[in-house]
Scaffold this motif. Structure first.
Motif, PDB file in Angstrom:
ATOM      1  N   GLN A  22      -5.848 -25.814 -65.371  1.00  0.00           N
ATOM      2  CA  GLN A  22      -7.288 -25.955 -65.136  1.00  0.00           C
ATOM      3  C   GLN A  22      -7.597 -26.956 -64.018  1.00  0.00           C
ATOM      4  N   ALA A  23      -6.975 -28.116 -64.063  1.00  0.00           N
ATOM      5  CA  ALA A  23      -7.277 -29.158 -63.074  1.00  0.00           C
ATOM      6  C   ALA A  23      -6.939 -28.686 -61.662  1.00  0.00           C
ATOM      7  N   ALA A  24      -5.801 -27.982 -61.510  1.00  0.00           N
ATOM      8  CA  ALA A  24      -5.383 -27.507 -60.186  1.00  0.00           C
ATOM      9  C   ALA A  24      -6.320 -26.423 -59.668  1.00  0.00           C
ATOM     10  N   VAL A  25      -6.741 -25.526 -60.562  1.00  0.00           N
ATOM     11  CA  VAL A  25      -7.666 -24.453 -60.167  1.00  0.00           C
ATOM     12  C   VAL A  25      -8.990 -25.056 -59.716  1.00  0.00           C
ATOM     13  N   ILE A  26      -9.509 -25.972 -60.507  1.00  0.00           N
ATOM     14  CA  ILE A  26     -10.793 -26.605 -60.197  1.00  0.00           C
ATOM     15  C   ILE A  26     -10.714 -27.364 -58.875  1.00  0.00           C
ATOM     16  N   SER A  27      -9.604 -28.054 -58.666  1.00  0.00           N
ATOM     17  CA  SER A  27      -9.430 -28.807 -57.424  1.00  0.00           C
ATOM     18  C   SER A  27      -9.438 -27.873 -56.211  1.00  0.00           C
ATOM     19  N   ALA A  28      -8.776 -26.695 -56.353  1.00  0.00           N
ATOM     20  CA  ALA A  28      -8.744 -25.729 -55.252  1.00  0.00           C
ATOM     21  C   ALA A  28     -10.135 -25.220 -54.923  1.00  0.00           C
ATOM     22  N   LEU A  29     -10.913 -24.890 -55.949  1.00  0.00           N
ATOM     23  CA  LEU A  29     -12.257 -24.366 -55.723  1.00  0.00           C
ATOM     24  C   LEU A  29     -13.187 -25.434 -55.147  1.00  0.00           C
ATOM     25  N   VAL A  30     -13.104 -26.634 -55.689  1.00  0.00           N
ATOM     26  CA  VAL A  30     -13.958 -27.717 -55.187  1.00  0.00           C
ATOM     27  C   VAL A  30     -13.687 -27.956 -53.707  1.00  0.00           C
ATOM     28  N   ALA A  31     -12.423 -27.752 -53.314  1.00  0.00           N
ATOM     29  CA  ALA A  31     -12.051 -27.944 -51.911  1.00  0.00           C
ATOM     30  C   ALA A  31     -12.449 -26.763 -51.031  1.00  0.00           C
ATOM     31  N   GLY A  32     -12.984 -25.703 -51.653  1.00  0.00           N
ATOM     32  CA  GLY A  32     -13.454 -24.567 -50.882  1.00  0.00           C
ATOM     33  C   GLY A  32     -12.454 -23.445 -50.724  1.00  0.00           C
ATOM     34  N   ASN A  33     -11.372 -23.466 -51.507  1.00  0.00           N
ATOM     35  CA  ASN A  33     -10.342 -22.426 -51.417  1.00  0.00           C
ATOM     36  C   ASN A  33     -10.559 -21.326 -52.448  1.00  0.00           C
ATOM     37  N   ASP A  34     -10.004 -20.150 -52.168  1.00  0.00           N
ATOM     38  CA  ASP A  34     -10.056 -19.037 -53.118  1.00  0.00           C
ATOM     39  C   ASP A  34      -8.940 -19.188 -54.146  1.00  0.00           C
ATOM     40  N   ALA A  35      -9.132 -18.525 -55.318  1.00  0.00           N
ATOM     41  CA  ALA A  35      -8.115 -18.621 -56.375  1.00  0.00           C
ATOM     42  C   ALA A  35      -8.065 -17.336 -57.184  1.00  0.00           C
ATOM     43  N   LEU A  36      -6.860 -16.980 -57.617  1.00  0.00           N
ATOM     44  CA  LEU A  36      -6.643 -15.901 -58.585  1.00  0.00           C
ATOM     45  C   LEU A  36      -6.032 -16.537 -59.816  1.00  0.00           C
ATOM     46  N   VAL A  37      -6.684 -16.368 -60.964  1.00  0.00           N
ATOM     47  CA  VAL A  37      -6.268 -17.051 -62.185  1.00  0.00           C
ATOM     48  C   VAL A  37      -5.940 -16.040 -63.273  1.00  0.00           C
ATOM     49  N   LEU A  38      -4.701 -16.107 -63.762  1.00  0.00           N
ATOM     50  CA  LEU A  38      -4.294 -15.329 -64.922  1.00  0.00           C
ATOM     51  C   LEU A  38      -3.996 -16.297 -66.041  1.00  0.00           C
ATOM     52  N   MET A  39      -4.799 -16.231 -67.073  1.00  0.00           N
ATOM     53  CA  MET A  39      -4.705 -17.182 -68.156  1.00  0.00           C
ATOM     54  C   MET A  39      -4.960 -16.445 -69.465  1.00  0.00           C
ATOM     55  N   PRO A  40      -4.145 -16.650 -70.497  1.00  0.00           N
ATOM     56  CA  PRO A  40      -4.349 -15.909 -71.737  1.00  0.00           C
ATOM     57  C   PRO A  40      -5.699 -16.193 -72.377  1.00  0.00           C
ATOM     58  N   THR A  41      -6.180 -15.243 -73.143  1.00  0.00           N
ATOM     59  CA  THR A  41      -7.446 -15.409 -73.851  1.00  0.00           C
ATOM     60  C   THR A  41      -7.421 -16.696 -74.663  1.00  0.00           C
ATOM     61  N   GLY A  42      -8.483 -17.462 -74.557  1.00  0.00           N
ATOM     62  CA  GLY A  42      -8.537 -18.738 -75.255  1.00  0.00           C
ATOM     63  C   GLY A  42      -7.933 -19.882 -74.464  1.00  0.00           C
ATOM     64  N   GLN A  50     -16.946 -22.951 -64.163  1.00  0.00           N
ATOM     65  CA  GLN A  50     -18.161 -23.661 -64.555  1.00  0.00           C
ATOM     66  C   GLN A  50     -18.192 -25.074 -63.991  1.00  0.00           C
ATOM     67  N   ILE A  51     -17.076 -25.780 -64.084  1.00  0.00           N
ATOM     68  CA  ILE A  51     -17.056 -27.154 -63.582  1.00  0.00           C
ATOM     69  C   ILE A  51     -17.202 -27.215 -62.055  1.00  0.00           C
ATOM     70  N   PRO A  52     -16.492 -26.399 -61.269  1.00  0.00           N
ATOM     71  CA  PRO A  52     -16.733 -26.413 -59.815  1.00  0.00           C
ATOM     72  C   PRO A  52     -18.166 -26.035 -59.450  1.00  0.00           C
ATOM     73  N   SER A  53     -18.791 -25.158 -60.256  1.00  0.00           N
ATOM     74  CA  SER A  53     -20.188 -24.808 -59.994  1.00  0.00           C
ATOM     75  C   SER A  53     -21.095 -26.026 -60.110  1.00  0.00           C
ATOM     76  N   LEU A  54     -20.729 -26.946 -60.994  1.00  0.00           N
ATOM     77  CA  LEU A  54     -21.523 -28.158 -61.183  1.00  0.00           C
ATOM     78  C   LEU A  54     -21.159 -29.242 -60.171  1.00  0.00           C
ATOM     79  N   VAL A  55     -19.932 -29.227 -59.691  1.00  0.00           N
ATOM     80  CA  VAL A  55     -19.500 -30.242 -58.722  1.00  0.00           C
ATOM     81  C   VAL A  55     -20.002 -29.908 -57.315  1.00  0.00           C
ATOM     82  N   ARG A  56     -19.851 -28.624 -56.936  1.00  0.00           N
ATOM     83  CA  ARG A  56     -20.222 -28.215 -55.580  1.00  0.00           C
ATOM     84  C   ARG A  56     -21.743 -28.053 -55.440  1.00  0.00           C
TER      85      ARG A  56
END
Length: 599
Positions: A22-42, A50-56
């Motif tokens: 999560q922290a790495a994904v959020i950091s990438a988005l906050v920095a303006g980079n694109d991301a593809l995330v595969l993460m199991p349900t839950g 949501q967090i980058p939407s509030l930071v940016r």
């Protein structure tokens, strides 16, 4: 002062630490980079956007196909003090205008929008008038034309790169094999996106797959013995079966609600709301239900029909145990499921390439059902993930399957398919093998075949198991155009020629025994005569030897005899509780009882 991702995590969402990537994904988005995330349900995918939407600076645009759940997601954000809204086809013109005005005035931190709404010229024009923090494409596997959740509108989301080249995009999914991942990247133009794959394992979920013989009894035992007071989902293939199953479970004392595309939107919404908000609700549904369901305490998911693919199975079972607590999945399947799905594929309007890929996915699903090794290892391997050791939390690990040398029986079955003309379904082939006398056999003169009656020593259920496994392993084909007719293929040549042998799984007959035992009844009514005969034999031998009956054989041993119907000394020796000594002293008597019952 702009808040940091960690302070938002703690202050807004109430968590103290990020999980996984999560922290790495959020950091990438906050920095303006694109991301593809595969993460199991839950796994916490929603926080990744949501967090980058509030930071940016600006409003985060969340694209979701789940119109029915947008209100719940937005309401949950409101409870956290986040300014969120949605745009979809359920809104009045006035409601949509008010939401658009709020976004235009900078009064929204996040906007959820359906893909069909997003691609409209009016919406695109509106988005060009505001500052956008990011685009989050949820359930990104919907872009895959080969996938089980394909949405045509997702194919048009490549316009985001053209229209808003400087806005970071994040695509998220819990279900994507390597092929689907590549398709997401290509179709959404995410070639330069950072990829975050957090593994597919859900160790808290126990996977079970059983032969379907008495599905209502099997499901009832599962619910009453393990999940009497829990919420869960029961999946069925057809709308009619959904209705019937929900009605039957309600009559059995459960709170069961139907959900399928044939119900009115109002009824679907009402039932979904009850499931999300109340305890001890069972949702009986087609695959129309479930994507994006956020209910954390779903304790079980049961399938009364075979899913079309491992992707579908993984996603549907993944709706259990989102809270990380133990959850159980149960899949009941039989040969009739395979026939039905292959007929559906054959009659679909898809291209030949599409049908071929669907068939490959079904074959992979069948392989998962029939393996005798750890199911979780096979499931994860399908998605390119690995598990170095057996999981210890699937039925194959907990109760390892028995196997047997089925070479002779398989040759009988294959020969009978050939002798009957490779045009009849399993039921007729089994009747011929067991020497039945009925109008169909007589009308085709099949009582004169060399294979007529050669398999009468094997029970009908065991023959069904043999043929099902031969189909699943690719030794027999099912002609979807000919009402499930069985056909030989090249794979079976070596066995027919005597050049190869074959081991098959010995299915455990899951019947009413456990439920009935709980109610003080020993066995199914149809097995009562043989059960009484086995007990009488045991009592006679016990009296002769001057010992209690359990010294001869325990009840559990007699029940296993009832399930497997051994008719040879070697078969009897495979029964739990039968050793060489008891085989020699008592074996002949019990074998004679079983043979008399079979004939």
């Amino acid at each position: 002062m702009t808040q940091t991702p960690h302070s938002i995590l703690k202050d807004v969402f109430g968590y103290h630490e990020f999980r996984g990537p999560q922290a790495a994904v959020i950091s990438a988005l906050v920095a303006g980079n694109d991301a593809l995330v595969l993460m199991p349900t839950g796994g916490g995918k929603s926080l990744c956007y949501q967090i980058p939407s509030l930071v940016r600076e600006g409003v985060g645009i969340v694209i979701s196909p789940l119109i029915a759940l947008m209100q719940d997601q937005v309401s949950a954000l409101h409870e956290l003090g986040v300014r969120a809204g949605f745009l979809n086809s359920t809104m009045t013109a006035q409601e949509a205008w008010q939401t658009e005005l709020a976004m235009h005035n900078g009064e929204l931190d996040m906007l959820y929008v359906a893909p069909e709404r997003l691609i409209q010229p009016r919406t695109i024009e509106l988005l060009h008038q505001v500052k956008i923090a990011l685009f989050a494409i949820d359930e990104a596997h919907c872009v895959s034309q080969w996938g089980h959740d394909f949405r045509a509108d997702y194919l048009k989301l490549d316009m985001l790169q053209r229209e808003f080249p400087n806005v970071p995009r994040i695509a998220l999914t819990a279900t994507a094999d390597v092929r689907t991942r590549e398709e997401i990247i290509t179709r959404l133009q995410l070639e330069n996106a950072q990829q975050f794959v957090n593994g597919f394992d859900r160790p808290n979920i126990q996977y079970r797959i059983q032969q379907k013989n008495t599905p209502k009894v099997q499901l009832l035992r599962f619910l009453r013995d393990e999940h009497a007071n829990h919420s869960g989902i029961v999946y069925c293939l057809s709308r009619n079966k959904v209705e019937q199953t929900a009605e039957w479970l309600s009559a059995e004392g459960f709170t069961a609600l139907p959900y399928h595309a044939g119900l009115t939107p109002q009824v679907r919404q009402k039932n979904q709301n009850r499931f999300l908000r109340e305890d001890q609700i069972i949702m009986v549904a087609t695959i129309a239900f479930g994507m994006g369901i956020d209910k954390p305490d779903v304790r079980f998911v049961a399938h009364l029909d075979l899913p079309k693919s491992i992707e579908a199975y993984y996603q549907e079972t993944g709706r259990a145990g989102r809270d990380g607590e133990p959850a159980t999945t149960l899949l009941l399947y039989g040969l009739e499921d395979v026939v039905k799905l292959r007929q559906m594929m054959s009659n679909s309007e898809g291209s030949e390439e599409f049908k071929r890929h669907e068939q490959q996915r079904l074959n992979a699903m069948l392989g998962l059902c029939e393996i005798t090794s750890c199911r979780r290892q096979t499931l994860l391997r399908y998605f390119g993930d690995t598990l170095t050791q057996a999981c210890g939390n699937c039925d194959s690990c907990l109760t390892p399957a028995q196997t047997w040398d089925a070479t002779e029986a398989v040759r009988m079955a294959l020969s009978c398919v050939y002798r009957t003309g490779q045009r009849f379904g399993a039921g007729h082939v089994i009747d011929v093998l067991r020497g039945a006398s009925n109008e169909k056999i007589n009308s085709f003169n099949h009582q004169t075949l060399s294979t007529y009656g050669i398999g009468k020593h094997i029970g009908a259920d065991e023959w069904k198991s043999i043929i099902r496994q031969l189909v699943a392993r690719g030794y027999l084909d099912v002609d979807a155009q000919a009402y499930g007719g069985l056909k030989l293929n090249d794979s079976c040549r070596a066995i027919l020629r005597g050049e190869d042998t074959i081991q098959l799984r010995r299915d455990i007959k899951t019947s009413a025994t456990s439920v009935a035992r709980k109610q003080g009844v020993a066995v199914d009514a149809e097995d009562q005569n043989l059960w009484n005969a086995l007990r009488a034999c045991r009592k006679r031998l016990a009296d002769e030897h001057g010992v209690p009956p359990y010294v001869i054989f325990h009840d559990a041993t007699l029940r296993e005899m009832l399930e497997f119907r051994p008719i040879t000394p070697d078969q009897l020796l495979s029964i739990t509780g039968v050793g060489q000594s008891k085989l020699e002293r008592f074996g002949d008597e019990f074998l004679e009882v079983i043979r008399e019952a079979e004939y």
